[in-house]
Scaffold this motif. Structure first.
Motif, short mmCIF file in Angstrom:
data_model
loop_
_atom_site.label_atom_id
_atom_site.label_comp_id
_atom_site.label_asym_id
_atom_site.label_seq_id
_atom_site.Cartn_x
_atom_site.Cartn_y
_atom_site.Cartn_z
N ALA A 1 -17.75 33.96 11.99
CA ALA A 1 -17.44 35.05 11.28
C ALA A 1 -18.04 36.23 12.16
CB ALA A 1 -18.62 34.97 10.09
N GLN A 2 -18.77 36.14 12.97
CA GLN A 2 -19.28 37.14 14.10
C GLN A 2 -18.35 37.43 15.07
OE1 GLN A 2 -23.28 35.73 15.18
NE2 GLN A 2 -24.18 36.34 13.90
N GLU A 3 -17.70 36.31 15.44
CA GLU A 3 -16.84 36.62 16.51
C GLU A 3 -15.37 37.24 16.03
OE1 GLU A 3 -16.00 32.76 18.42
OE2 GLU A 3 -17.86 33.08 19.75
N LEU B 1 -23.70 22.34 14.51
CA LEU B 1 -24.83 22.79 15.23
C LEU B 1 -24.31 23.33 16.62
CD1 LEU B 1 -27.88 24.27 15.23
CD2 LEU B 1 -28.32 21.89 16.04
N LEU B 2 -23.81 22.32 17.17
CA LEU B 2 -23.57 22.60 18.97
C LEU B 2 -22.36 23.51 18.76
CD1 LEU B 2 -23.70 19.02 20.13
CD2 LEU B 2 -25.28 20.90 20.75
N ALA B 3 -21.32 23.38 17.67
CA ALA B 3 -20.19 24.19 17.47
C ALA B 3 -20.62 25.79 17.61
CB ALA B 3 -19.01 23.91 16.68
N GLY B 4 -21.58 25.95 16.70
CA GLY B 4 -22.08 27.14 16.39
C GLY B 4 -22.93 27.83 17.56
N LEU B 5 -23.49 26.92 18.46
CA LEU B 5 -24.31 27.26 19.43
C LEU B 5 -23.57 27.90 20.65
CD1 LEU B 5 -27.44 25.20 19.29
CD2 LEU B 5 -27.54 27.35 18.72
N SER B 6 -22.33 27.00 20.79
CA SER B 6 -21.69 27.13 22.11
C SER B 6 -20.27 27.31 21.85
CB SER B 6 -21.95 25.61 22.90
OG SER B 6 -21.22 24.69 22.15
#
Length: 166
Positions: free
Chosen positions: A55-57, A124-129
């Protein structure tokens, strides 16, 4: 035992004893459905960090992305998994298994729930990286653990009701 303790037991010692205990309780479609929906719910919530990043990107609406993800994880995937359990039961019977349709469902649904923490970690990892190699590796591990759990659980369920004291 509680679900969290059973998940820990499945992750450390394999899912067969846990599935055997669940099957020994007798057939309860409500119990099987609860396991499935809890697993899908955990994976759904685990996708929120990835969805927030998207959403942010892309300037997309987070609420809309969550609504679509909820439709997929809480409505469509359960139907797919029910169909997959029916197919698995049919194949198991053709190969000489003595299990019941309920046993095949329970084996699949428990495997899905027991592997769900890895699905949450993947999100979580996909959201962080983003779509980094670490998130992809964790996703591959999640699929591999789910498949191994399902194989082992289905073998236990295919033994049939008499093997579980039902």
């Amino acid at each position: 035992m509680g679900v969290a303790a059973d998940i820990r037991r499945s992750l450390t010692g394999g899912p067969r004893p846990v599935v055997r205990e669940h099957l020994a309780r007798g057939e309860s479609e409500a119990h099987a459905l609860a396991l499935l929906m809890l697993g899908c719910g955990l994976v759904f919530v685990g996708q929120w960090p990835r969805l927030m990043r998207v959403a942010q990107e892309e300037g997309d609406d987070f609420a809309r992305l969550v609504a679509y993800a909820m439709l997929g994880w809480m409505m469509i995937w359960p139907l797919v998994l029910y169909g997959l359990a029916a197919l698995t039961h049919g194949v198991s019977r053709l190969l000489g298994g003595r299990g019941t349709p309920f046993g095949a469902r329970l084996a699949l649904f428990w495997s899905w729930l027991a592997a769900a923490p890895l699905g949450m970690l993947t999100g979580l990892l996909a959201g962080l990286s983003g779509s980094a190699a670490l998130a992809n590796l964790c996703g591959a591990l999640w699929i591999a653990v789910f498949a191994a759990f399902w194989w082992s659980s289905q073998r236990e369920a295919a033994r049939g009701p008499r093997a579980h004291g039902v």
